[in-house]
Design an enzyme around this catalytic site. Structure first.
Site, PDB file in Angstrom:
ATOM      1  N   LYS A 221     -32.318  10.559  26.476  1.00  0.00           N
ATOM      2  CA  LYS A 221     -31.285   9.528  26.391  1.00  0.00           C
ATOM      3  C   LYS A 221     -30.226   9.699  27.476  1.00  0.00           C
ATOM      4  O   LYS A 221     -30.083  10.750  28.091  1.00  0.00           O
ATOM      5  CB  LYS A 221     -30.665   9.524  24.986  1.00  0.00           C
ATOM      6  CG  LYS A 221     -31.663   8.978  23.954  1.00  0.00           C
ATOM      7  CD  LYS A 221     -31.046   8.704  22.619  1.00  0.00           C
ATOM      8  CE  LYS A 221     -32.078   8.024  21.708  1.00  0.00           C
ATOM      9  NZ  LYS A 221     -31.564   7.815  20.347  1.00  0.00           N
ATOM     10  N   ARG A 256     -37.048  13.875  17.077  1.00  0.00           N
ATOM     11  CA  ARG A 256     -37.950  12.836  17.593  1.00  0.00           C
ATOM     12  C   ARG A 256     -37.998  12.970  19.106  1.00  0.00           C
ATOM     13  O   ARG A 256     -36.959  12.869  19.771  1.00  0.00           O
ATOM     14  CB  ARG A 256     -37.430  11.462  17.165  1.00  0.00           C
ATOM     15  CG  ARG A 256     -38.288  10.281  17.563  1.00  0.00           C
ATOM     16  CD  ARG A 256     -37.677   8.993  17.007  1.00  0.00           C
ATOM     17  NE  ARG A 256     -38.468   7.817  17.368  1.00  0.00           N
ATOM     18  CZ  ARG A 256     -38.325   7.131  18.499  1.00  0.00           C
ATOM     19  NH1 ARG A 256     -37.396   7.504  19.380  1.00  0.00           N
ATOM     20  NH2 ARG A 256     -39.083   6.089  18.754  1.00  0.00           N
TER      21      ARG A 256
END
Length: 285
Positions: A221, A256
């Site tokens: 991210k 995740r």
């Protein structure tokens, strides 16, 4: 469900320490791997590699939720995820569907998914009903706004308190509606600034203390770019590992990740260094 055992409280999946949810995006436009797994065989090859590496579950997504992403019609999203789930239903690994749409969740559960991963936070009562009727657990994620606009100007009074209160409230609503169990995800990068993301990562022990398994998804991210200057998403796996190892030490039950095999290896080494002793995590169905 692979690995589930029948108990007096229903079927349960138990695991010690922090497990890995491998990401399998069957989309043309996901921020990191869009287009790589659109072909069925490519998706299956990636899934089997993650299974061999030791992931607990594989999260199949047919709609990008990157900042600015446009929504995908439900029928198109179903056409993307259903063939993959059907092909993997006997692979011996838990399957999750990453969707905000009740009709997609319904089709995915019928095709072989075991869990619904809803970045919409189970706000939609129809989504709660789908999970309840199927006896499927769900992951509830916090997102401020929606993917097209969530990063324009996210604002909070006290981000940790607000996110945790939302997740606790949604967990109670889901279980009152008959959803058998939930995981909680603070939603890193979904309507959050760098300061918000860091506060939520530091506040993970408080989220874990709510009593539900916690899932953390920091993989590749933008906050890693903000912290370490890595503009290309594919180059952010070292930062992803650092954030997820922190999450594991804070008590997260699942992380995740795109680089699933690397995460399984790193978490096993970390667990050995910490000498085990973790309380097992449980998901019910």
């Amino acid at each position: 469900m692979p690995g589930a055992a029948r108990t007096s409280r229903g079927w349960q999946v138990r695991w010690a320490g922090t497990a890995v949810m491998g990401i399998l995006n069957v989309t043309p436009d996901s921020f990191s791997d869009g287009g790589r797994h659109m072909a069925l065989q490519a998706a299956l090859d990636a899934a089997q590699a993650m299974r061999r590496a030791g992931v607990l579950m594989i999260d199949v997504g047919g709609e990008s939720t990157r900042p600015g992403a446009a929504p995908v019609p439900a029928a198109e999203e179903i056409d993307r995820v259903r063939p993959v789930l059907r092909a993997l239903r006997d692979a011996g690994v838990l399957l999750s569907v990453d969707t905000m749409k009740p009709e997609v969740a319904q089709a995915a559960l019928e095709a072989g998914a075991h869990l619904v991963n809803d970045v919409g936070g189970l706000r939609d009562p129809d989504m709660r009903a789908v999970c309840a009727q199927a006896g499927a657990p769900a992951c509830i994620m916090h997102m401020q706004g929606e993917p097209r606009t969530m990063q324009r100007s996210p604002q909070y009074g006290h981000v940790v308190a607000e996110v945790h209160a939302f997740l606790a409230g949604q967990a109670a609503a889901a279980q009152a509606a008959g959803v058998p169990d939930v995981l909680l995800d603070p939603g890193l990068g979904f309507g959050k600034t760098l300061a918000h993301n860091l506060a939520l990562l530091r506040g993970l022990p408080e989220l874990v203390a709510l009593g539900h398994p916690v899932l953390v998804g920091a993989s590749r991210k933008r906050l890693i770019d903000w912290l370490a200057g890595v503009p290309e998403a594919a180059g952010r796996d070292p930062g992803s590992l650092a954030l997820h190892l922190h999450a594991a030490q804070a008590g997260a039950a699942v992380v995740r990740a795109h680089a699933a095999a690397a995460h399984v290896q790193a978490l096993r080494v970390q667990a050995a260094l910490l000498d085990g002793g973790e309380e097992p995590s449980v998901a019910r169905c």
